[in-house]
Write a protein that holds these residues in place. Structure first.
Motif, PDB file in Angstrom:
ATOM      1  N   PHE A 244       0.842  -1.201   0.000  1.00 19.05           N
ATOM      2  CA  PHE A 244       0.000   0.000   0.000  1.00 19.05           C
ATOM      3  C   PHE A 244       0.877   1.250   0.000  1.00 19.05           C
ATOM      4  O   PHE A 244       0.618   2.205  -0.748  1.00 19.05           O
ATOM      5  N   SER A 245       1.907   1.268   0.834  1.00 21.62           N
ATOM      6  CA  SER A 245       2.798   2.434   0.876  1.00 21.62           C
ATOM      7  C   SER A 245       3.525   2.617  -0.449  1.00 21.62           C
ATOM      8  O   SER A 245       3.740   3.753  -0.901  1.00 21.62           O
ATOM      9  N   ILE A 246       3.883   1.504  -1.104  1.00 21.51           N
ATOM     10  CA  ILE A 246       4.561   1.588  -2.397  1.00 21.51           C
ATOM     11  C   ILE A 246       3.646   2.196  -3.447  1.00 21.51           C
ATOM     12  O   ILE A 246       4.022   3.130  -4.165  1.00 21.51           O
ATOM     13  N   PHE A 247       2.408   1.673  -3.542  1.00 24.49           N
ATOM     14  CA  PHE A 247       1.480   2.173  -4.550  1.00 24.49           C
ATOM     15  C   PHE A 247       1.085   3.627  -4.271  1.00 24.49           C
ATOM     16  O   PHE A 247       0.920   4.423  -5.204  1.00 24.49           O
ATOM     17  N   PHE A 248       0.922   3.974  -2.995  1.00 21.86           N
ATOM     18  CA  PHE A 248       0.580   5.357  -2.655  1.00 21.86           C
ATOM     19  C   PHE A 248       1.712   6.301  -3.040  1.00 21.86           C
ATOM     20  O   PHE A 248       1.467   7.381  -3.597  1.00 21.86           O
ATOM     21  N   SER A 249       2.947   5.909  -2.761  1.00 20.13           N
ATOM     22  CA  SER A 249       4.105   6.739  -3.119  1.00 20.13           C
ATOM     23  C   SER A 249       4.215   6.902  -4.630  1.00 20.13           C
ATOM     24  O   SER A 249       4.511   7.996  -5.130  1.00 20.13           O
ATOM     25  N   LEU A 250       3.972   5.816  -5.363  1.00 23.29           N
ATOM     26  CA  LEU A 250       4.006   5.905  -6.821  1.00 23.29           C
ATOM     27  C   LEU A 250       2.913   6.828  -7.346  1.00 23.29           C
ATOM     28  O   LEU A 250       3.130   7.597  -8.284  1.00 23.29           O
TER      29      LEU A 250
END
Length: 285
Positions: A244-250
């Motif tokens: 989730f943190s990866i997709f949000f950052s992207l």
């Protein structure tokens, strides 16, 4: 084979294929960064070999699933009073992979931020052989993590009990690996090009790899039952939080990239007030 065409089996195949693609994101990021340091004509070959190695390792581990599950057995017990652990084969592989990923990610960030390239130092990692060796080492760790997750999702119960049977479950897992790798091969080129053309995406990707390295270290410590004192035990980090943190950052970074393309800069609501104060200050001075 009839079991494979049942709705439950098809749903399991789609779910596992999607899961393999999600778990393969970190693999593609690492592939993109490592292959991006190679000459242009060697980059597609490195990506293809890397993904084929990932598929081969996963299928081999699936056929040797009994051996993989046997790595859960404790091979070394540590009891120092303030620290206890039961080291297993799985914990060593996953923990070591996390350390390697942390080292590689931090080193790459250092080279990019300090303006140093490994090729100037004559290191072998700038050759296609060195890149493939790095990809192969990390693929072993990613393959273990992926296979253990897939095994936990597919029931090995007999068909009469609502499962797929041992052979049916094995075929479903192998097909999901093959389909996911083929899909990643199609998108690996565009993803690598996008990552290598945007320095901020490269740093963001390397930061993701640091997160994944920390997750692997925590998971390896959890599998080894690390315990400090009487109460403190190391737990694994849920993958859902991480992705989730990866997709949000992207998503945030894609917004930033899109904003850069706009001719008119984005201004805050109080930007006019700030500009007026700055002008007044200049006149006063």
């Amino acid at each position: 084979m009839d079991i494979l065409f049942t709705p439950n089996a098809l749903m399991a195949l789609l779910t596992l294929t999607f899961l393999e693609i999600i778990l393969g994101i970190d693999n593609i990021v690492f592939l993109s960064i490592v292959s991006g340091k190679l000459p242009q004509h060697d980059q597609p070959k490195a990506r293809r070999v890397g993904l084929l190695l990932a598929m081969a390792f996963r299928i081999i581990l699936l056929f040797g699933i009994t051996w993989v599950m046997g790595l859960k057995e404790v091979i070394l017990t540590i009891d120092w009073g303030f620290f206890e652990a039961g080291i297993t084969g799985q914990s060593i592989i996953i923990f070591g992979g996390g350390i390697f990923l942390l080292y590689k990610s931090v080193t790459e960030i250092h080279h990019k931020m300090e303006g140093e390239e490994e090729g100037t130092n004559g290191k072998a990692s700038n050759s296609i052989t060195g890149a493939i060796i790095q990809i192969a080492l990390l693929n072993i760790v990613f393959s273990f993590d992926s296979i253990l997750t897939a095994v936990g999702m597919v029931s090995n119960a007999e068909p009469q009990q609502g499962g797929f049977g041992h052979e049916g479950a094995l075929i479903i897992m192998i097909l999901s690996v093959v389909f996911s790798i083929l899909i990643m091969m199609v998108f690996a080129g565009p993803v690598s090009k996008f990552v290598n053309e945007h320095p901020t995406i490269q740093i963001l990707g390397l930061s993701f790899l640091i997160l994944i390295g920390v997750m692997l270290i925590a998971e390896g410590s959890h599998l080894a039952s690390f315990k400090f004192g009487n109460d403190v035990e190391i737990g694994s980090i849920p993958k859902g939080y991480l992705y989730f943190s990866i997709f949000f950052s992207l998503f945030v970074e894609f917004l930033n990239l899109r904003m850069k393309k706009n001719r008119k800069p984005v201004k805050l609501h109080n930007s006019k007030i700030i500009d007026k104060k700055l002008k007044d200050t200049d006149i006063t001075d």
